[in-house]
Design a protein around this motif. Structure first.
Motif, short mmCIF file in Angstrom:
data_model
loop_
_atom_site.label_atom_id
_atom_site.label_comp_id
_atom_site.label_asym_id
_atom_site.label_seq_id
_atom_site.Cartn_x
_atom_site.Cartn_y
_atom_site.Cartn_z
N PHE A 145 0.83 -1.21 0.00
CA PHE A 145 0.00 0.00 0.00
C PHE A 145 0.87 1.25 0.00
CE2 PHE A 145 -3.17 -3.06 1.04
CZ PHE A 145 -4.39 -2.51 0.67
N LEU B 267 -4.76 2.81 3.57
CA LEU B 267 -5.37 1.55 4.00
C LEU B 267 -6.59 1.88 4.85
CD1 LEU B 267 -5.32 -1.54 4.22
CD2 LEU B 267 -3.75 -1.30 6.15
N ALA C 260 -4.20 -5.47 5.53
CA ALA C 260 -3.67 -5.18 4.20
C ALA C 260 -3.78 -6.42 3.30
CB ALA C 260 -2.22 -4.73 4.30
#
Length: 198
Positions: A105, A112, A185
């Motif tokens: 990310f 996120l 994630a």
């Protein structure tokens, strides 16, 4: 050796996070804890004897080195750790590392979203935003200081093209937070393969 109990606690936290895959195979991570007298115990961030916590520095609250070798410390991370401690007296533990899914990310410059229940339970109620990364650390430190000071529901910040810095009240809570962030994630990326979150 000063602060042996705190050193051992950090080494144990690093071992737990490495076993979970949160700290990558390179074992690169920088941890710090604020001690009761206000001094800061910080790890070198370098791989040494299988643990990035093998070397420590002891800093005053203003960053003055009181014990340890300055050459072993991560100069770019010290201003960021100091800025977080100064901005939020309730945060006494900080970690910077490169969890594989979380760092994806950061490299994609994509925040996120906090929707995974264990992540919310770990105290991260806000979206984990991305800030530009500066090797000198100063600009990055100021960006993170503003987030920490203005967003009480925030416990972590992604560093663009770098990794994550996370902060919490205790080292134990910090470990749980980092695990929840990495799980979140991974699930976000897998959910995207299934057509996205609902």
């Amino acid at each position: 050796m000063q602060h042996q109990a705190e050193r051992e606690e950090i080494v144990d936290a690093v071992a737990d996070l490495f076993a979970c895959g949160v700290i990558p195979p390179s074992r690169q991570a920088t941890f710090s804890v604020r001690l009761p007298d206000g001094d800061i115990l910080i790890t070198s961030g370098e791989s040494s004897h299988g643990s990035p916590a093998a070397q420590f520095g002891l800093l005053a609250a203003d960053g003055t080195l009181k014990d340890g070798s300055s050459s072993a410390l991560s100069a770019s991370m010290i201003p960021i750790h100091l800025a977080i401690f100064a901005a939020q007296p309730g945060f006494d533990a900080i970690a910077h590392t490169y969890p594989p899914f979380t760092t994806a990310f950061a490299v994609a410059d994509r925040p996120l979203v906090s929707r995974y229940e264990p992540l919310l339970r770990a105290g991260q109620r806000n979206e984990i935003s991305v800030v530009p990364w500066s090797p000198e650390g100063g600009d990055t430190a100021e960006s993170i200081r503003k987030i920490v000071a203005s967003e009480p529901g925030n416990r972590a910040t992604l560093l663009a093209n770098n990794g994550i810095i996370a902060y919490h009240s205790t080292l134990h809570e910090l470990v749980q937070l980092l695990i929840a962030i990495e799980e979140s994630a991974a699930l976000e990326l897998r959910a995207a393969q299934l057509g996205g979150v609902r």
